[in-house]
Structure formats: C-alpha cells, structure tokens
Design a protein around this motif. Structure first.
Motif, mmCIF file in Angstrom:
data_model
loop_
_atom_site.group_PDB
_atom_site.id
_atom_site.type_symbol
_atom_site.label_atom_id
_atom_site.label_comp_id
_atom_site.label_asym_id
_atom_site.label_seq_id
_atom_site.Cartn_x
_atom_site.Cartn_y
_atom_site.Cartn_z
ATOM 1 N N GLU A 6 3.172 15.817 3.693
ATOM 2 C CA GLU A 6 3.669 14.536 3.220
ATOM 3 C C GLU A 6 4.836 14.739 2.264
ATOM 4 N N SER A 7 5.686 13.746 2.212
ATOM 5 C CA SER A 7 6.789 13.772 1.258
ATOM 6 C C SER A 7 7.217 12.342 0.961
ATOM 7 N N GLY A 8 7.939 12.177 -0.131
ATOM 8 C CA GLY A 8 8.535 10.887 -0.436
ATOM 9 C C GLY A 8 7.917 10.124 -1.585
ATOM 10 N N GLY A 9 6.833 10.608 -2.147
ATOM 11 C CA GLY A 9 6.234 9.905 -3.269
ATOM 12 C C GLY A 9 7.072 10.062 -4.524
ATOM 13 N N GLY A 10 6.667 9.343 -5.568
ATOM 14 C CA GLY A 10 7.395 9.449 -6.830
ATOM 15 C C GLY A 10 7.171 8.252 -7.718
ATOM 16 N N LEU A 11 8.022 8.158 -8.717
ATOM 17 C CA LEU A 11 7.969 7.069 -9.687
ATOM 18 C C LEU A 11 9.052 6.054 -9.349
ATOM 19 N N VAL A 12 8.668 4.790 -9.312
ATOM 20 C CA VAL A 12 9.613 3.729 -8.995
ATOM 21 C C VAL A 12 9.298 2.515 -9.857
ATOM 22 N N GLN A 13 10.310 1.748 -10.163
ATOM 23 C CA GLN A 13 10.103 0.538 -10.949
ATOM 24 C C GLN A 13 9.553 -0.582 -10.079
ATOM 25 N N PRO A 14 8.861 -1.525 -10.685
ATOM 26 C CA PRO A 14 8.392 -2.690 -9.909
ATOM 27 C C PRO A 14 9.555 -3.367 -9.194
ATOM 28 N N LEU A 18 10.209 2.770 -1.709
ATOM 29 C CA LEU A 18 9.997 4.184 -1.430
ATOM 30 C C LEU A 18 9.715 4.331 0.049
ATOM 31 N N ARG A 19 10.042 5.517 0.575
ATOM 32 C CA ARG A 19 9.726 5.818 1.963
ATOM 33 C C ARG A 19 8.916 7.111 2.010
ATOM 34 N N LEU A 20 7.707 7.015 2.527
ATOM 35 C CA LEU A 20 6.858 8.180 2.698
ATOM 36 C C LEU A 20 7.008 8.722 4.113
ATOM 37 N N VAL A 78 5.082 10.348 10.971
ATOM 38 C CA VAL A 78 4.829 8.947 10.665
ATOM 39 C C VAL A 78 5.499 8.618 9.334
ATOM 40 N N TYR A 79 6.024 7.408 9.255
ATOM 41 C CA TYR A 79 6.739 6.954 8.066
ATOM 42 C C TYR A 79 6.089 5.682 7.524
ATOM 43 N N LEU A 80 6.225 5.514 6.220
ATOM 44 C CA LEU A 80 5.801 4.269 5.593
ATOM 45 C C LEU A 80 6.918 3.816 4.669
ATOM 46 N N GLN A 81 7.617 2.771 5.067
ATOM 47 C CA GLN A 81 8.643 2.181 4.227
ATOM 48 C C GLN A 81 7.983 1.127 3.354
ATOM 49 N N MET A 82 8.077 1.322 2.057
ATOM 50 C CA MET A 82 7.436 0.410 1.109
ATOM 51 C C MET A 82 8.519 -0.311 0.309
ATOM 52 N N ARG A 83 8.440 -1.614 0.305
ATOM 53 C CA ARG A 83 9.412 -2.436 -0.423
ATOM 54 C C ARG A 83 8.687 -3.349 -1.399
ATOM 55 N N GLN A 112 1.602 11.270 -4.689
ATOM 56 C CA GLN A 112 1.444 10.261 -5.732
ATOM 57 C C GLN A 112 2.581 9.250 -5.673
ATOM 58 N N VAL A 113 2.209 7.989 -5.717
ATOM 59 C CA VAL A 113 3.174 6.893 -5.867
ATOM 60 C C VAL A 113 2.812 6.148 -7.145
ATOM 61 N N THR A 114 3.773 6.073 -8.044
ATOM 62 C CA THR A 114 3.564 5.384 -9.315
ATOM 63 C C THR A 114 4.612 4.291 -9.466
ATOM 64 N N VAL A 115 4.131 3.081 -9.663
ATOM 65 C CA VAL A 115 5.031 1.937 -9.835
ATOM 66 C C VAL A 115 4.892 1.459 -11.276
ATOM 67 N N SER A 116 5.929 1.696 -12.033
ATOM 68 C CA SER A 116 5.866 1.387 -13.464
ATOM 69 C C SER A 116 7.263 1.227 -14.023
ATOM 70 N N SER A 117 7.366 0.365 -15.026
ATOM 71 C CA SER A 117 8.645 0.203 -15.704
ATOM 72 C C SER A 117 8.715 1.109 -16.941
#
Length: 117
Positions: A6-14, A18-20, A78-83, A112-117
């Motif tokens: 797997e790849s593509g996780g990380g920290l993103v703002q609300p 992200l694309r996994l 397989v991909y997961l585009q998250m918006r 890990q996917v973290t959504v935080s400001s």
C-alpha cells in the motif's frame, strides 16, 4: 501467496484529498475482489469500498459521494481516491483482496490516514 503493498497515506487537512494505491503481486487468479477497509482507534475494522474484477463496486455509506474506488487489472492494483476528507476519516486503511477462485483472503499491512488541521 499474494503480497499487498500500500502507498499514499499521510496527513491532510479537512476538505483535502488523498489517493491510496495497493499493488498485489504473487499468485492471484483474475476472479477476485479488491478493496479497502479501515480501522480507527478503539473501533472495529469496517468496509470502505470494494470492486470486483468485473468492475462492480460497493461503498460504505460514509464513503459514497466522496470516495472513488478503481482498479487496473493489468497491474493488479486498486486505488482509492478520497476527497472532501473529514476528521472522522482518520484511520489505518487496509488493502484487501478476496481471491474467489482460490478461496483466499489477503490483507495489506495498513497505511495511516490522518485528517487534521
């Protein structure tokens, strides 16, 4: 045996995106379902989205309208585009393969996917 990377996780703002990606290697039949589950701290692992080798998809209600699952059968990926990500999307996301022909299920190590400001 099938390995999932797997790849593509990380920290993103609300509100961000992200694309996994998850690449499968090894002995896998072409008749399979690939997808993503997630597990937040203190909660059970839950379905996010899956896609069959024929292209049909299934989404959790929380993912509908925001996430898009797709696959490249030639690359066994397989991909997961998250918006429009929300803090409640914060979790470890696990890639999943159900090899229907061989009757085996495989899991990735999680990203890990973290959504935080």
């Amino acid at each position: 045996q099938v390995q999932l990377v797997e790849s593509g996780g990380g920290l993103v703002q609300p509100g961000g995106s992200l694309r996994l990606s998850c690449a499968a290697s090894g002995s896998m039949s072409s008749i399979n379902t690939m997808g993503w589950y997630r597990q937040a701290p203190g909660k059970q692992r839950e379905l996010v989205a899956v896609i069959k080798s024929g292209g049909s998809t299934n989404y959790a209600d929380s993912a509908k309208g925001r996430f898009t699952i797709s696959r490249d059968n030639g690359k066994n990926t397989v991909y997961l585009q998250m918006r429009t990500l929300k803090p409640e999307d914060t979790a470890v996301y696990y890639c999943y393969v159900n090899d229907i022909w061989y009757g085996r299920v495989y899991w990735g190590q999680g990203t890990q996917v973290t959504v935080s400001s």
